[in-house]
Design an enzyme around this catalytic site. Structure first.
Site, PDB file in Angstrom:
ATOM      1  N   ALA A   1      20.822  11.868   3.395  1.00  0.00           N
ATOM      2  CA  ALA A   1      22.144  12.471   3.431  1.00  0.00           C
ATOM      3  C   ALA A   1      22.958  11.816   2.332  1.00  0.00           C
ATOM      4  CB  ALA A   1      22.789  12.216   4.788  1.00  0.00           C
TER       5      ALA A   1
ATOM      6  N   ASN B   1      21.998   2.744  15.812  1.00  0.00           N
ATOM      7  CA  ASN B   1      22.382   1.410  16.314  1.00  0.00           C
ATOM      8  C   ASN B   1      23.710   1.477  17.078  1.00  0.00           C
ATOM      9  OD1 ASN B   1      24.286   1.651  14.327  1.00  0.00           O
ATOM     10  ND2 ASN B   1      23.698  -0.183  13.185  1.00  0.00           N
TER      11      ASN B   1
ATOM     12  N   TYR C   1      30.565   2.577   0.143  1.00  0.00           N
ATOM     13  CA  TYR C   1      29.888   3.810   0.572  1.00  0.00           C
ATOM     14  C   TYR C   1      29.326   4.539  -0.637  1.00  0.00           C
ATOM     15  CZ  TYR C   1      29.438   8.411   2.904  1.00  0.00           C
ATOM     16  OH  TYR C   1      28.983   9.602   3.416  1.00  0.00           O
TER      17      TYR C   1
ATOM     18  N   ASP D   1      18.519  -0.678  14.631  1.00  0.00           N
ATOM     19  CA  ASP D   1      19.262  -0.783  13.380  1.00  0.00           C
ATOM     20  C   ASP D   1      18.255  -0.641  12.228  1.00  0.00           C
ATOM     21  OD1 ASP D   1      20.539  -1.634  11.099  1.00  0.00           O
ATOM     22  OD2 ASP D   1      21.488  -3.379  12.040  1.00  0.00           O
TER      23      ASP D   1
ATOM     24  N   TYR E   1      10.880   6.615  -5.431  1.00  0.00           N
ATOM     25  CA  TYR E   1       9.713   6.809  -4.549  1.00  0.00           C
ATOM     26  C   TYR E   1       9.061   8.160  -4.826  1.00  0.00           C
ATOM     27  CZ  TYR E   1       9.612   2.709  -1.533  1.00  0.00           C
ATOM     28  OH  TYR E   1       9.438   1.434  -1.061  1.00  0.00           O
TER      29      TYR E   1
ATOM     30  N   GLY F   1      25.294  10.322  15.943  1.00  0.00           N
ATOM     31  CA  GLY F   1      26.502  10.621  15.167  1.00  0.00           C
ATOM     32  C   GLY F   1      26.804  12.108  15.151  1.00  0.00           C
ATOM     33  N   PHE F   2      27.817  12.458  14.387  1.00  0.00           N
ATOM     34  CA  PHE F   2      28.272  13.850  14.319  1.00  0.00           C
ATOM     35  C   PHE F   2      27.161  14.754  13.748  1.00  0.00           C
ATOM     36  CE2 PHE F   2      30.799  16.646  11.232  1.00  0.00           C
ATOM     37  CZ  PHE F   2      30.861  17.708  12.116  1.00  0.00           C
TER      38      PHE F   2
ATOM     39  N   THR G   1      32.611  17.997   6.058  1.00  0.00           N
ATOM     40  CA  THR G   1      32.108  18.861   7.134  1.00  0.00           C
ATOM     41  C   THR G   1      32.858  18.529   8.425  1.00  0.00           C
ATOM     42  OG1 THR G   1      29.955  18.924   6.062  1.00  0.00           O
ATOM     43  CG2 THR G   1      29.996  19.527   8.384  1.00  0.00           C
TER      44      THR G   1
ATOM     45  N   LYS H   1       6.299   6.783   3.423  1.00  0.00           N
ATOM     46  CA  LYS H   1       5.095   6.619   2.595  1.00  0.00           C
ATOM     47  C   LYS H   1       3.890   6.323   3.482  1.00  0.00           C
ATOM     48  CE  LYS H   1       3.752   3.446  -1.082  1.00  0.00           C
ATOM     49  NZ  LYS H   1       3.629   2.145  -0.406  1.00  0.00           N
TER      50      LYS H   1
END
Ligand code: UDP
Length: 328
Positions: free
Chosen positions: A115, A33, A146, A57, A160, A11-12, A176, A106
């Protein structure tokens, strides 16, 4: 040699991160993926010995042989037009994908970064947005898949961290831009630049009074890298605080591209945030980071990249009018 897994590698942002970590001497394992990613973004890395690519994936069990020192989870659709097209995948990569990668971190004892995004602030009622602001998000709106996946992602990452003692980082990325953005991803910068290159008028949604603050990719990657290498485990905004209205921005693009296109107005998509500007006090104080590339220089570099696309690519990626399909 440090071994680093980067998801969303084609990706970007993912591809720029691969470049950066390789430059820092890491062995990088890129995973994607390819639903929204593009192998062209990492083709130049394929021949390197310290780069491997896994077509996988992350919502399915993730297996990576050998040690891992760092994991950066950057896989996700990231534009409103994609959330509408692939809403379930968007939810799954932020939730199930993050869970799988946390399990992997872990197991390997790796430092883990997610992100996150300015979208977790929704249509913000606090301006500029500080990390302490909880946000104003519509769970069931077009952006909800999203926004809520990213909020869950922050939540499970902190769980976690506190429950398992995992070493974690959360970066909240604001708008961005730069080379390797997808021309037809529906976001405003590729949209305007694609329109300028095709000789079409620029489509401003609403009256164009909504604001955004655009960060050039080199600055964003520098901030992300510094955060990853720091000791700071709470969420941190990384973005450029220089804010502009979308109408003024369209005028800047017309000037930059030297075309005589006009601005035409289209309906404002549902839940389109009215204003957005990061408060980067924490990044300045803790990382000694702030953006260096001004909008004029960054936009010129980005336009130069889009100009290298062939006429065929431009036609293949004809502008998708998001404002038309996103109305209730
Ligand atoms: N926008 C626009 N015309 C376009 C595409 C987007 O006016 O052709 C507007 C959009 O409504 C939003 C802003 O530009 O107010 C930024 O949109 P983008 O999708 O790039 O990012 P986000 O809304 O997720 O910050």
């Amino acid at each position: 040699m440090k071994r680093t897994l980067i998801t969303g590698a084609a990706g970007f942002l993912g591809s720029h991160l691969c470049d950066r970590f390789i430059k820092e001497g890491h062995h990088v394992i890129g995973m994607d993926n390819l639903i929204t990613g593009d192998l062209n973004n990492i083709e130049h890395l394929m021949k390197l010995e310290n780069f491997e690519f896994y077509h996988h994936d992350v919502t399915k069990f993730v297996h990576v042989p050998g040690d891992l020192d760092y994991i950066l989870h950057f896989a996700s659709p990231a534009s409103p037009i994609d959330y509408l097209k692939i809403p379930i995948q968007t939810l799954k990569v932020g939730s199930l994908g993050t869970h799988n990668l946390l399990g992997l971190a872990k197991e390997k004892g790796a430092r883990f970064m997610i992100a996150s995004t300015s979208e977790i602030y929704g249509d913000p009622l606090v301006h500029p947005q500080t990390e302490e602001y909880y946000g104003n998000v519509n769970t069931i709106g077009p952006r909800g898949v999203y926004d809520e996946a990213k909020r869950f992602q922050e939540s499970i990452t902190m769980a976690y961290h506190t429950f398992h003692g995992l070493d974690t980082r959360i970066v909240r990325i604001f708008n961005t831009y730069g080379p390797r953005m997808r021309l037809n991803d529906g976001r405003v910068i590729p949209a305007f630049m694609g329109q300028a290159l095709r000789g079409e008028d620029l489509t401003v949604f609403g009256d164009g009074s909504q604001t955004r603050s655009f960060c050039f990719v080199d600055d964003e990657i520098e901030g992300i890298y510094r955060l990853m290498m720091s000791d700071y485990t709470l969420p941190m905004n990384i973005g450029n605080p220089h804010e502009i209205t979308i109408k003024d921005f369209a005028e800047e693009i017309i000037k930059l591209t030297g075309t005589d296109q006009k601005i035409i107005y289209k309906p404002l998509p549902k839940d389109d945030p009215m204003q957005r500007q990061p408060d980067i006090t924490k990044a300045k104080e803790i990382l000694g980071w702030e953006p260096k590339v001004g909008r004029e220089e960054g936009m010129r570099k980005t336009f130069d990249y889009f100009k290298t696309l062939t006429k065929e690519e431009l036609e293949r990626t004809e502008h998708r009018d998001f404002s038309k399909i996103n109305r209730k």
